[in-house]
Design a protein around this motif. Structure first.
Motif, PDB file in Angstrom:
ATOM      1  N   ARG A 190      26.010  34.148  34.921  1.00  0.00           N
ATOM      2  CA  ARG A 190      24.751  33.240  34.361  1.00  0.00           C
ATOM      3  C   ARG A 190      23.971  32.043  35.314  1.00  0.00           C
ATOM      4  O   ARG A 190      24.351  33.246  36.591  1.00  0.00           O
ATOM      5  CB  ARG A 190      26.242  32.424  34.447  1.00  0.00           C
ATOM      6  N   ARG A 191      23.087  32.195  34.826  1.00  0.00           N
ATOM      7  CA  ARG A 191      21.473  31.024  36.206  1.00  0.00           C
ATOM      8  C   ARG A 191      22.069  30.206  36.165  1.00  0.00           C
ATOM      9  O   ARG A 191      21.774  29.447  37.102  1.00  0.00           O
ATOM     10  CB  ARG A 191      20.440  31.969  35.237  1.00  0.00           C
TER      11      ARG A 191
ATOM     12  N   GLY B 157      27.388  29.257  38.943  1.00  0.00           N
ATOM     13  CA  GLY B 157      27.641  30.825  38.270  1.00  0.00           C
ATOM     14  C   GLY B 157      28.454  31.471  37.360  1.00  0.00           C
ATOM     15  O   GLY B 157      29.206  30.721  36.410  1.00  0.00           O
TER      16      GLY B 157
END
Length: 447
Positions: free
Chosen positions: A426-427, A431
């Motif tokens: 995930r960005r 995270g």
């Protein structure tokens, strides 16, 4: 879905093996004796033919007694081994190593008698090493390689003259050193490359066997669910009759009758049985009968994730269409063991590393449907990200039974349903890992 204790994935998908998966990972058996015996018979025939052509065909004088004795010894050993054990028997790693070590020594003796490394047939020393690289353990391959290189070194220093008409040719020392270096380096390369490729093939075979075992377990669970649904259907009629009779008896028995309590218990228990059978008949997550072969994708994902819940970790389900002109009703999907086991492994992996929450999002358009599983854990290691989906990849391999197979099994099973599985992180802030499963050409109920 299979008991999570049997397929608990590791950081990159290593299940804690148990049950059928563990059975698939039992130690591999050795090579068949027949294979090595046939190879040696071919070698004996080739050696005899070559010696005959060189001595009688080309007229080069060989020490026939010594050369024939070395070839006969190999044939005698082959006969002894063939008669002493059935050809279909399997020999273990140690026995196969001894078998091939004898071949190296026998070839070294023949080369010693016929010119050493100057003999063009010195390349045959690489044959036992190449065979061992494909069937033996790393330790045994190292032993054979060391024995081969020691034989090459000794043959470079000590050997009988090369059979020749008149004095044998005198080759420069640098050429002899080059032959020694070439054979030694080739021995190392054959061993390392051959063993590595063979080991990867064996690992893939083991991983596929584990995936098949995991799928078989899920299929057995599905069959058990179908049996429960069939039993619920068949037991419905006689149980209804029992309930009706119990109610009639309850009306006819006086309140002070000693049998009143027993009749009330009979009526309550029959009602309880009807409730249980009704739940089995209407719960698509727990029933895999024909009525629930096709299930809306969000419901199917919830059913697959249900056994993976862990105390202290919240789970959120989100579902909806993406874009305009997309049916609001979710697409339907076949409730297959591959999908249930594959999604279950991915969700279980997310629960293993989540800190507080796991989010499962189901989205669809007119051209694809997708399930995305995210968690708020540490995420996938960047070093392993490109390797995810291959067997025996795990940050916890060897710990607590983790073997690095969970993600491989999930990816393999889901790809059998036509899905594409991708892994990432995930960005957003915090995270975490992200796994996306996408199917092309969704089927909607209206179609």
């Amino acid at each position: 879905m299979a008991d999570p204790a049997e397929t608990v994935p590791s950081a990159a998908g290593g299940p804690r093996l148990g049950g059928p998966v563990a059975a698939a990972m039992l130690p591999r058996g050795g090579v068949r004796l027949r294979a090595l015996v046939l190879i040696r018979w071919a070698a004996v025939a080739g050696q005899f033919f070559t010696a005959a052509v060189v001595h009688w065909g080309l007229g080069f004088k060989l020490p026939l007694l010594a050369v024939g004795g070395a070839i006969a010894l190999s044939a005698l050993l082959n006969l002894t081994v063939s008669l002493g054990r059935p050809a279909s028997a399997r020999i273990d790693d140690r026995e196969a190593t001894i078998f091939l070590a004898f071949d190296i020594l026998q070839l070294a003796v023949l080369l010693y008698l016929t010119g050493g490394l100057v003999n063009p047939f010195a390349l045959l020393l690489l044959a036992p090493v190449a065979i061992g690289a494909t069937i033996l353990s790393l330790t045994s391959n190292i032993v054979l390689s060391m024995l081969t290189m020691a034989s090459i070194s000794l043959l470079g220093l000590f050997h009988q003259p090369l059979p020749w008409h008149g004095p044998p040719p005198e080759l420069p020392d640098i050429y002899r050193a080059g032959v020694w270096a070439g054979l030694t380096l080739t021995t190392l390369l054959v061993t390392l490359y051959g063993w590595r490729l063979a080991e990867e093939a064996r690992q893939m075979a083991d991983a596929l066997a584990a995936a098949q075992a995991s799928l078989a377990q899920e299929q057995r669970m599905s069959a058990l669910g179908a049996l429960a649904a069939a039993a619920a259907h068949e037991l419905g009629s006689p149980l209804s009759t029992i309930a009706v009779v119990a109610k009639e008896m309850l009306r006819e028995v006086e309140p002070d009758d000693p049998l009143r309590e027993d009749v009330e218990l009979l009526s309550a228990e029959s009602e309880r049985c009807r409730t249980i059978l009704a739940r089995l008949s209407v719960d698509p997550a727990g029933d895999v009968s024909d009525a629930y072969t096709l299930v809306p994708l969000p419901a199917l994902i919830e059913a697959a994730a249900q056994p993976c819940r862990r105390e202290g970790i919240a789970i959120s389900f989100r579902a909806g269409p993406v874009g305009d002109g997309v049916p609001a009703t979710a697409p339907i999907q076949v409730r297959s063991p591959e999908l249930m086991q594959g999604v279950g492994n991915i969700v279980q992996n997310a629960f293993s590393f989540a800190r507080r929450e796991v989010v499962i999002s189901t989205r669809w358009t007119a051209s694809w449907s997708e399930v995305e599983v995210t968690d708020d854990g540490p995420g996938f290691s960047e070093a392993l990200l490109d390797e995810l989906g291959t067997p025996f990849i795990s940050t916890r391999q060897g710990e607590g039974g983790h073997m690095g197979l969970g993600v491989f099994i999930a990816k393999t099973l889901l790809e059998r349903t036509g899905a594409t599985v991708t892994f990432g992180n995930r960005r957003e802030s915090g995270g975490g890992a992200l796994v996306s499963v996408r199917w092309p050409n969704p089927v909607f109920k209206a179609t």
